[in-house]
Design a protein around this motif. Structure first.
Motif, PDB file in Angstrom:
ATOM      1  N   PRO A 150       6.557  41.241  -3.294  1.00  0.00           N
ATOM      2  CA  PRO A 150       5.778  40.331  -2.459  1.00  0.00           C
ATOM      3  C   PRO A 150       4.844  41.107  -1.536  1.00  0.00           C
ATOM      4  O   PRO A 150       5.072  42.296  -1.258  1.00  0.00           O
ATOM      5  N   THR A 151       3.812  40.458  -1.050  1.00  0.00           N
ATOM      6  CA  THR A 151       2.840  41.143  -0.202  1.00  0.00           C
ATOM      7  C   THR A 151       3.447  41.591   1.116  1.00  0.00           C
ATOM      8  O   THR A 151       2.943  42.507   1.761  1.00  0.00           O
ATOM      9  N   ARG A 152       4.523  40.916   1.545  1.00  0.00           N
ATOM     10  CA  ARG A 152       5.252  41.255   2.770  1.00  0.00           C
ATOM     11  C   ARG A 152       6.585  40.558   2.696  1.00  0.00           C
ATOM     12  O   ARG A 152       6.882  39.876   1.725  1.00  0.00           O
ATOM     13  N   ASP A 153       7.437  40.712   3.701  1.00  0.00           N
ATOM     14  CA  ASP A 153       8.679  39.951   3.742  1.00  0.00           C
ATOM     15  C   ASP A 153       8.320  38.479   3.908  1.00  0.00           C
ATOM     16  O   ASP A 153       7.848  38.058   4.974  1.00  0.00           O
ATOM     17  N   ILE A 154       8.502  37.705   2.849  1.00  0.00           N
ATOM     18  CA  ILE A 154       8.135  36.292   2.901  1.00  0.00           C
ATOM     19  C   ILE A 154       9.044  35.585   3.903  1.00  0.00           C
ATOM     20  O   ILE A 154      10.268  35.618   3.776  1.00  0.00           O
ATOM     21  N   PRO A 155       8.459  34.938   4.917  1.00  0.00           N
ATOM     22  CA  PRO A 155       9.309  34.253   5.893  1.00  0.00           C
ATOM     23  C   PRO A 155      10.006  33.048   5.269  1.00  0.00           C
ATOM     24  O   PRO A 155       9.435  32.343   4.430  1.00  0.00           O
ATOM     25  N   VAL A 156      11.234  32.827   5.684  1.00  0.00           N
ATOM     26  CA  VAL A 156      12.056  31.741   5.164  1.00  0.00           C
ATOM     27  C   VAL A 156      12.259  30.704   6.261  1.00  0.00           C
ATOM     28  O   VAL A 156      12.731  31.026   7.357  1.00  0.00           O
ATOM     29  N   LEU A 157      11.875  29.472   5.965  1.00  0.00           N
ATOM     30  CA  LEU A 157      12.144  28.337   6.839  1.00  0.00           C
ATOM     31  C   LEU A 157      13.257  27.521   6.212  1.00  0.00           C
ATOM     32  O   LEU A 157      13.191  27.186   5.027  1.00  0.00           O
ATOM     33  N   ILE A 158      14.285  27.216   6.976  1.00  0.00           N
ATOM     34  CA  ILE A 158      15.370  26.363   6.501  1.00  0.00           C
ATOM     35  C   ILE A 158      15.346  25.077   7.303  1.00  0.00           C
ATOM     36  O   ILE A 158      15.309  25.095   8.530  1.00  0.00           O
ATOM     37  N   GLY A 159      15.349  23.958   6.588  1.00  0.00           N
ATOM     38  CA  GLY A 159      15.362  22.658   7.232  1.00  0.00           C
ATOM     39  C   GLY A 159      16.738  22.041   7.191  1.00  0.00           C
ATOM     40  O   GLY A 159      17.431  22.104   6.177  1.00  0.00           O
TER      41      GLY A 159
END
Length: 258
Positions: A150-159
């Motif tokens: 990936p281009t960077r650490d892909i941020p993870v959103l948890i709902g």
């Protein structure tokens, strides 16, 4: 970490032709929002239950090409609908298409009609949360083995807001936590999240951004929600018209803060 105040819009992919969705994306980016979300369902959640609807990740690939500045993602992807390794590769691909603007929003799933109509096992809420907890390390491990990375650490959103199980998963894996509810509920659950963070060895107070859905003007909701810790405020709008007038108020409020 101090998080900046940001404004999101969830363009609900229901009751519209795709051209109307494309136009709403253009208008939202031009308006100045920070994040444009869709959602991961197969049928409308309001209005005609069998009305027009479009698939989440195919759409995110198109948005990655259409947009230039905004972060994009699902609010939220249903973990049940795709093998974790496949989802990781889809997310990595959209991350590259967008030039590093993908936010992986994910949740345990809840809309039983999706499961029944598309042949997924609905199971129990506890089982779906356990599956989410098991999937997230697999997703991150697949990213680490990908070529290209990936281009960077892909941020993870948890709902989700379940206090005993879901918030534990948030504490372990999330960069952003999304919830609904008033400021009092947000503050109380935010405190519970930080307790889970302490238990797993993460300083969630400084590492996990608080995100909340809003449905009223900022003059009515923003002071209390800010005090409760929210910094990402997202307005949901449905097709076919995608009225962004409330979104515009929130963007103006953000900008007036300086």
């Amino acid at each position: 970490m101090t998080f900046p105040v940001r404004i999101g819009v969830q363009l609900q992919p229901q009751h519209a032709d795709y051209g109307q969705i494309r136009d709403a994306v253009r208008r939202a980016e031009d308006l100045g929002v920070d994040v444009i979300f869709n959602w991961d369902h197969f049928f409308p959640l309001s209005g005609d239950p069998d009305g027009k609807h479009f698939e989440c990740w195919t759409m995110l690939g198109a948005w990655a090409e259409q947009t230039e500045r905004v972060q994009i993602g699902a609010l939220v992807t249903c973990n049940s609908y795709r093998n974790p390794e496949l989802l990781a590769d889809m997310a990595r691909t959209v991350d590259h298409i967008s030039g590093g603007r993908l936010l992986l929003g994910i949740g345990a799933g809840w809309f039983e009609k999706d499961y029944d109509e598309f042949g997924y096992e609905f199971g129990t809420a506890g089982g779906r949360i356990a599956d989410l907890a098991a999937a997230l390390p697999r997703i991150k491990a697949r990213w680490a083995r990908s070529n290209p990375l990936p281009t960077r650490d892909i941020p993870v959103l948890i709902g989700g807001g379940g206090e005993r199980k879901t918030l534990r998963v948030v504490a372990e894996h999330a960069d952003v936590w999304h919830t609904f509810g008033d400021a009092e509920t947000l503050a109380r659950k935010s405190g519970i999240l930080d307790e889970h963070g302490a238990a797993v060895g993460r300083d969630t107070a400084s590492l996990v951004e608080r995100s909340v859905g809003v449905s009223a003007p900022p003059s009515e909701q923003s002071p209390a929600l800010l005090e409760a810790g929210a910094t990402l405020f997202t307005v949901g709008v449905s097709g076919p018209d995608y009225d962004l007038s409330l979104v515009e108020q929130w963007v103006a409020w953000r900008d007036a803060r300086g």
